[in-house]
Enzyme design. Sequence first.
Site, PDB file in Angstrom:
ATOM      1  N   ARG A   1      -1.845  -5.271   3.919  1.00  0.00           N
ATOM      2  CA  ARG A   1      -0.796  -5.233   5.079  1.00  0.00           C
ATOM      3  C   ARG A   1      -0.535  -4.521   6.415  1.00  0.00           C
ATOM      4  O   ARG A   1      -0.361  -4.590   7.173  1.00  0.00           O
ATOM      5  CB  ARG A   1       0.591  -4.882   4.005  1.00  0.00           C
ATOM      6  CG  ARG A   1       1.018  -6.218   3.386  1.00  0.00           C
ATOM      7  CD  ARG A   1       2.326  -6.509   2.354  1.00  0.00           C
ATOM      8  NE  ARG A   1       1.779  -5.330   1.198  1.00  0.00           N
ATOM      9  CZ  ARG A   1       2.448  -5.743   0.456  1.00  0.00           C
ATOM     10  NH1 ARG A   1       2.811  -6.809   0.173  1.00  0.00           N
ATOM     11  NH2 ARG A   1       1.952  -4.910  -0.721  1.00  0.00           N
TER      12      ARG A   1
ATOM     13  N   ASP B   1      -0.245   4.659  -1.885  1.00  0.00           N
ATOM     14  CA  ASP B   1       1.576   5.131  -1.388  1.00  0.00           C
ATOM     15  C   ASP B   1       2.169   5.041  -2.120  1.00  0.00           C
ATOM     16  O   ASP B   1       3.294   5.325  -2.509  1.00  0.00           O
ATOM     17  CB  ASP B   1       1.051   4.772   0.158  1.00  0.00           C
ATOM     18  CG  ASP B   1       2.055   3.466   0.429  1.00  0.00           C
ATOM     19  OD1 ASP B   1       0.896   2.642  -0.316  1.00  0.00           O
ATOM     20  OD2 ASP B   1       1.810   3.380   2.182  1.00  0.00           O
TER      21      ASP B   1
ATOM     22  N   ARG C   1       3.806  -3.442  -9.973  1.00  0.00           N
ATOM     23  CA  ARG C   1       4.891  -2.687  -9.604  1.00  0.00           C
ATOM     24  C   ARG C   1       6.155  -2.538  -9.713  1.00  0.00           C
ATOM     25  O   ARG C   1       6.731  -3.877  -9.911  1.00  0.00           O
ATOM     26  CB  ARG C   1       4.396  -3.713  -8.009  1.00  0.00           C
ATOM     27  CG  ARG C   1       3.206  -3.841  -7.499  1.00  0.00           C
ATOM     28  CD  ARG C   1       2.695  -4.900  -5.995  1.00  0.00           C
ATOM     29  NE  ARG C   1       1.839  -4.722  -5.415  1.00  0.00           N
ATOM     30  CZ  ARG C   1       0.945  -3.860  -4.941  1.00  0.00           C
ATOM     31  NH1 ARG C   1       1.108  -2.982  -5.207  1.00  0.00           N
ATOM     32  NH2 ARG C   1      -0.455  -4.898  -4.616  1.00  0.00           N
TER      33      ARG C   1
ATOM     34  N   ASP D   1      -6.022   3.423   2.933  1.00  0.00           N
ATOM     35  CA  ASP D   1      -5.264   3.318   3.771  1.00  0.00           C
ATOM     36  C   ASP D   1      -4.550   5.203   3.055  1.00  0.00           C
ATOM     37  O   ASP D   1      -3.261   5.382   3.406  1.00  0.00           O
ATOM     38  CB  ASP D   1      -4.242   3.076   4.161  1.00  0.00           C
ATOM     39  CG  ASP D   1      -3.285   2.075   2.687  1.00  0.00           C
ATOM     40  OD1 ASP D   1      -3.727   2.811   2.148  1.00  0.00           O
ATOM     41  OD2 ASP D   1      -2.610   1.359   2.822  1.00  0.00           O
TER      42      ASP D   1
ATOM     43  N   THR E   1      -7.211   1.940  -4.604  1.00  0.00           N
ATOM     44  CA  THR E   1      -6.707   0.938  -3.890  1.00  0.00           C
ATOM     45  C   THR E   1      -7.446  -0.046  -2.642  1.00  0.00           C
ATOM     46  O   THR E   1      -8.865   1.075  -2.398  1.00  0.00           O
ATOM     47  CB  THR E   1      -5.324   1.732  -2.170  1.00  0.00           C
ATOM     48  OG1 THR E   1      -4.870   0.083  -1.560  1.00  0.00           O
ATOM     49  CG2 THR E   1      -5.440   2.712  -1.527  1.00  0.00           C
TER      50      THR E   1
ATOM     51  N   ASP F   1      -7.034  -0.658   0.050  1.00  0.00           N
ATOM     52  CA  ASP F   1      -7.382  -0.544   1.630  1.00  0.00           C
ATOM     53  C   ASP F   1      -7.468   0.414   1.918  1.00  0.00           C
ATOM     54  O   ASP F   1      -7.585   0.511   2.843  1.00  0.00           O
ATOM     55  CB  ASP F   1      -5.249  -0.395   1.289  1.00  0.00           C
ATOM     56  CG  ASP F   1      -4.515  -1.747   1.067  1.00  0.00           C
ATOM     57  OD1 ASP F   1      -5.273  -2.880   1.022  1.00  0.00           O
ATOM     58  OD2 ASP F   1      -3.453  -1.776   0.763  1.00  0.00           O
TER      59      ASP F   1
ATOM     60  N   GLY G   1      -1.205  -2.058  -7.396  1.00  0.00           N
ATOM     61  CA  GLY G   1      -2.615  -3.272  -6.905  1.00  0.00           C
ATOM     62  C   GLY G   1      -4.314  -2.827  -7.617  1.00  0.00           C
ATOM     63  O   GLY G   1      -4.330  -1.592  -7.080  1.00  0.00           O
TER      64      GLY G   1
HETATM   65  O1  F6P Z   1      -2.281  -2.826  -1.683  1.00  0.00           O
HETATM   66  C1  F6P Z   1      -3.190  -3.460  -2.323  1.00  0.00           C
HETATM   67  C2  F6P Z   1      -3.133  -4.777  -1.325  1.00  0.00           C
HETATM   68  O2  F6P Z   1      -4.733  -5.496  -2.137  1.00  0.00           O
HETATM   69  C3  F6P Z   1      -2.658  -5.003  -0.295  1.00  0.00           C
HETATM   70  O3  F6P Z   1      -3.857  -5.566   0.225  1.00  0.00           O
HETATM   71  C4  F6P Z   1      -2.660  -6.418  -0.399  1.00  0.00           C
HETATM   72  O4  F6P Z   1      -1.389  -6.227   0.575  1.00  0.00           O
HETATM   73  C5  F6P Z   1      -1.261  -6.375  -1.146  1.00  0.00           C
HETATM   74  O5  F6P Z   1      -1.824  -5.594  -2.154  1.00  0.00           O
HETATM   75  C6  F6P Z   1      -0.587  -7.226  -1.865  1.00  0.00           C
HETATM   76  O6  F6P Z   1      -0.398  -7.493  -3.419  1.00  0.00           O
HETATM   77  P1  F6P Z   1      -0.189  -7.999  -4.443  1.00  0.00           P
HETATM   78  O7  F6P Z   1      -1.159  -8.298  -5.345  1.00  0.00           O
HETATM   79  O8  F6P Z   1       1.173  -7.211  -5.081  1.00  0.00           O
HETATM   80  O9  F6P Z   1       0.587  -9.774  -3.753  1.00  0.00           O
END
Ligand code: F6P
Length: 326
Positions: A176, A107, A76, A134, A130, A132, A15
């Site tokens: 998440r 991660d 991804r 985390d 990120t 997040d 992301g």
């Molecule tokens: O990892 C960052 C993040 O924005 C999370 O907070 C979220 O759950 C996820 O990516 C969403 O991913 P995508 O953009 O692939 O839907």
Amino acid sequence: MNKPKKRIAVMTSGGDSPGMNAAVRSIVRKGVNAGLAVFGVQRGYEGLIDGEFIEMGPRSVSDIIHRGGTLLKTARSQRFRTEEGREKAKEKLEKLCINGFLIIGGDGSFHGAHKLSKIWDGQVIGLPGTIDNDLYGTDLTIGFDTAVNTALYAIDHLRDTAEAHERFFIIELMGRHAGFISLMAAVSGGAEEVLIPETKTDLEAIARRMEAGLKRGKKSCMIVVAEGDECGGAYAAAQRLHELTGRDYKVCILGHVQRGGSPTSVDRVLASKLGGFAVDAFLEGHTDVMVGEVNGQCCFTPLKETWEKKKKLDSYLLDLAAVLAT
Ligand code: F6P
């Protein structure tokens, strides 16, 4: 005879997060300054597998420090999860005689980078990118501060209309598996409740607290819920609270808005600092590590520990949030 220049590749992955561009800029300029040849990998691991490299110089990163997203693009990648995909990526790095691979991501991206370090004879260095926050081994990840401020902006706007109409709102924020964004946004936005994956959620107790708040003279309320909370998200929480209290709870899902936008100064400085430090780490021979900043000091953490060790939420702030909401 001149020695051939050492070569590094920089990639953004997973992301996107505001500040990734500032990190790429810092790596490219610091790397070139240190006499390295610097390549950008486009489209994350997908582009690595397909050999999408571009040579970069100081001018290829002009005018990007203030931009969200990533000029290198990101992805991804399912293919990199396979041994075959990783072998192909390794071949591409070898073909271009890359000595160091610098990856900015979260991660999931680091899992991949750690596996690459086991099969490829070059140095792998991660930068925490990120929203997040985390990752263990750094107080802040690149993009987190901007995401919190975006969430706060939304909460402030919702509060205006909530107060005007005397309404109850639930705002769902990203995360998440982690409640860092939600906790910071809730405290800075003066929310009544914050529901996050790290703590137990008791909607009956929340309903009771909301009703008690009304009796104490509150006219509106703001509940922040992280998308990964056990209650199932904002719509599920609104439905249950309606069943319990008979009141309407308006829902706002902020979603990917939190991933974009111009990075805050905190994120730009962090990204610039860690970009420079990642190049230093390469020059010093480090590998299979993430660079981070703890208590203002740059430091290294083995990539594996960044997801195996759990970064702790500020429990004092969590307790305080409940008191401040009274
Ligand atoms: O990892 C960052 C993040 O924005 C999370 O907070 C979220 O759950 C996820 O990516 C969403 O991913 P995508 O953009 O692939 O839907």
